[in-house]
Design a protein around this motif. Structure first.
Motif, short mmCIF file in Angstrom:
data_model
loop_
_atom_site.label_atom_id
_atom_site.label_comp_id
_atom_site.label_asym_id
_atom_site.label_seq_id
_atom_site.Cartn_x
_atom_site.Cartn_y
_atom_site.Cartn_z
N GLY A 31 0.80 -1.23 0.00
CA GLY A 31 0.00 0.00 0.00
C GLY A 31 0.83 1.26 0.00
O GLY A 31 0.30 2.35 -0.26
N ALA A 32 2.12 1.16 0.32
CA ALA A 32 2.99 2.32 0.21
C ALA A 32 3.36 2.54 -1.25
O ALA A 32 3.08 1.69 -2.10
CB ALA A 32 4.25 2.13 1.04
N PHE A 33 3.96 3.68 -1.58
CA PHE A 33 4.36 3.90 -2.96
C PHE A 33 5.82 4.30 -3.02
O PHE A 33 6.40 4.81 -2.05
CB PHE A 33 3.46 4.92 -3.67
N VAL A 34 6.42 4.04 -4.17
CA VAL A 34 7.82 4.38 -4.40
C VAL A 34 7.89 5.50 -5.43
O VAL A 34 7.09 5.56 -6.37
CB VAL A 34 8.63 3.15 -4.87
N ILE A 451 10.39 5.35 -0.36
CA ILE A 451 9.11 4.68 -0.15
C ILE A 451 8.30 5.53 0.82
O ILE A 451 8.81 5.96 1.86
CB ILE A 451 9.30 3.26 0.40
N TRP A 452 7.04 5.76 0.45
CA TRP A 452 6.20 6.68 1.21
C TRP A 452 4.93 5.99 1.69
O TRP A 452 4.33 5.19 0.97
CB TRP A 452 5.82 7.88 0.34
N GLU A 453 4.53 6.35 2.88
CA GLU A 453 3.27 5.87 3.41
C GLU A 453 2.14 6.47 2.59
O GLU A 453 2.11 7.67 2.31
CB GLU A 453 3.13 6.29 4.88
N ARG A 468 -6.24 7.61 -2.54
CA ARG A 468 -4.94 7.11 -2.09
C ARG A 468 -3.84 7.62 -3.01
O ARG A 468 -4.03 7.78 -4.21
CB ARG A 468 -4.92 5.57 -2.10
N TRP A 469 -2.69 7.86 -2.41
CA TRP A 469 -1.51 8.15 -3.21
C TRP A 469 -1.14 6.88 -3.99
O TRP A 469 -1.17 5.78 -3.45
CB TRP A 469 -0.33 8.53 -2.32
N CYS A 492 7.75 9.54 4.94
CA CYS A 492 8.83 8.72 4.39
C CYS A 492 9.05 7.48 5.24
O CYS A 492 9.18 7.56 6.47
CB CYS A 492 10.12 9.54 4.32
N LEU A 493 9.10 6.33 4.56
CA LEU A 493 9.38 5.06 5.23
C LEU A 493 10.78 4.54 4.93
O LEU A 493 11.35 3.82 5.74
CB LEU A 493 8.35 4.01 4.79
#
Length: 510
Positions: A31-34, A451-453, A468-469, A492-493
């Motif tokens: 579910g996170a995005f890069v 990688i972002w939440e 959602r992003w 940021c993750l």
């Protein structure tokens, strides 16, 4: 997306990817995005790190609050360094007198920089450490110091910072940058703002597990120094003028609130000499330029330099201007023809733009509306590279993207895609990387990514729909939802530079 070593080697659908790389470690984003990692094209590492460790004056709302903060933080035997006061946001704009500051400090040397870092309130104990300030331009016996007097007391503050204190501050800044998804920073150093020792110490911290540090040295005629320090160019904060908040930006018409036209530190001939020297030496030249009189001097300086070295050499050198807040369409077209990069800070407009902001207080609403014209510069073909100028504004790239999209003057903002590109790919190009792919996520590009939440945002009509992003790495740019003011920005993750993890919260978050 598949990464081998320091390079992106493949982007596409899951099935073919797993078949092509059967032994790869697989990371499910869940579910996170890069997205490509950010570049901050204008920072001051030590000042930002010291600010992180010191007291924050940005929340102060009057002289009494500022004095209370000083009284609580002053420690005998140590210089008190604090930053961020902005009287244009205060409930009452009266500044404290030096006598009041001395009483609150209890004899401690105190340096309190205004939010734009072009003036400062100081205690008498600090002035005693920089006696030359009393005879310098910009001296005030009771108010903020600016211009040469400010440079004198700032030099005394630098001398009082120990090597250990500097190292802690610089490491704290680099850690913060990594935690904000930033894989590269452009340090804008110079003799009047940080000093050789400071830039050398920062560049010595460079390594594969930290954000890339691109150093600039802002000194006219400083080729030997820049070469010795390993600076990318004689650019960054080589001051043509000052700042609007401190009434030191050079204007063609007087300030609306106080009169006066600011300070012009370099004329067109000096600018032309610097640009010519750097072009012939194969170095980037650059200047700090804010007011319209300063912009006019810079444009004239480039015209004179073109007569000496030719347009092709000038355009191939990759020169840059920091801030460039007051510029018209004719000047923008000329700058584009010379291949000049505009290194700009969108959060300036978020902080001070609009009909009631500091810009309007200093210039009047009509002049203020023309500041930071991102769309006009981009349309003219000027490369935009975004940064924070931290500690002036925080190193929060998503906030910069949002500010560029939601410019306070209609028609001056950018699309989300253009704003994101200015804070990523364009930052690498501004530092001389011309391969065309660094800062994107395509095969062959360096593996700089974050990688972002995936933040959940309520749609603008507040009808309970959730957006959602999301991102398609092949585009190189996230598909962004509306960047509404006040909406939560991505968290940021993980930050990766050339395949090396700089910051990691992803495993725990997952």
């Amino acid at each position: 997306m598949a990464v081998e070593g320091d390079t992106v080697v493949w982007v596409g659908q899951d099935g073919p990817g797993r078949a092509l790389h059967p032994d790869a470690e697989v990371i499910d984003l869940g579910g996170a995005f890069v997205a490509p990692a950010f570049v901050d094209a204008h920072v001051h590492a030590t000042a930002t790190g010291l600010h992180l460790a010191g007291i924050d004056l940005s929340t102060v709302r009057d002289a009494a609050g500022l004095l209370a903060a000083v009284r609580a933080a002053a420690v005998p035997g140590e210089v008190l360094i604090a930053h961020g006061w902005d009287e244009s946001t205060w409930d009452t704009p009266r500044l404290p007198s030096r006598a009041e500051l001395d009483e609150a400090a209890g004899g401690v040397a105190v340096y309190l920089s205004r939010v734009d870092v072009h003036s400062a309130l100081v205690s008498s104990a600090l002035v005693d450490l920089a006696p030359d300030a009393r005879d310098a331009d910009g001296w005030s016996p009771d108010g903020p110091l600016s211009r040469a007097a400010h440079h004198a007391v700032r030099a005394a503050v630098r001398a009082a910072v120990t090597p250990a204190q500097r190292r802690r501050a610089q490491e704290a800044f680099l850690d913060l940058a990594a935690a904000r998804g930033i894989a590269a920073v452009h340090e804008c150093a110079g003799p009047d703002i940080s000093g050789e020792q400071d830039l050398r110490a920062l560049l010595d911290l460079a390594g594969p597990d930290r954000p890339e540090i691109v150093g600039y040295w802002g000194e006219a005629g400083g080729i030997e120094t820049a070469t010795r320090l390993g600076a990318r160019g004689l650019a960054g904060d080589l001051f043509v003028d000052g700042a609007l908040g401190s009434h030191t930006a050079a204007l063609s018409a007087p300030y609306a609130d106080t009169g006066g036209s600011g300070a012009l530190y370099l004329n067109a001939d000096a600018i032309a000499e610097h640009v010519t020297t750097c072009t012939e030496a194969g170095l980037q030249a650059g200047f700090h330029v804010i007011g319209d009189a300063a912009t006019a001097a810079v444009v004239r300086g480039f015209e004179l330099a073109e007569q000496r070295v030719g347009r092709r050499a000038l355009a191939g050198a990759g020169h840059r201007l920091e801030h460039l807040e007051m510029v018209d369409a004719e000047q923008a077209a000329k700058l584009a023809g010379w291949g000049v990069t505009a290194s700009m800070q969108p959060q300036f407009d978020a902080a001070w733009g609009g009909p009631d902001g500091m810009y309007a207080q200093r210039l009047g609403a009509e002049r203020a509306a023309g500041l930071n014209p991102f769309a006009m510069l981009a349309a003219a073909g000027v490369l935009l590279a975004f940064g924070s100028d931290c500690p002036v504004t925080p190193p929060e790239p998503w906030a910069g993207v949002r500010a560029a999209v939601r410019h306070r003057t209609d028609g001056s903002g950018l699309s989300a895609r253009a704003a994101f590109t200015a804070h990523t790919r364009a930052g690498h190009r501004a530092a001389g990387v011309t391969d065309g792919i660094t800062g994107t996520l395509v095969p062959g590009a360096p593996a700089h990514y974050a990688i972002w939440e995936a933040a959940e945002l309520v749609a603008p009509e507040s009808d309970s729909r959730v957006q959602r992003w999301s991102t398609d790495p092949r585009s190189g740019v996230p598909s962004l939802p509306p960047l509404d003011e006040g909406a939560p920005l991505p968290r940021c993750l993980r930050t990766v530079r050339a395949g090396r993890v700089l910051y990691d919260e992803f495993t725990r978050a997952a």
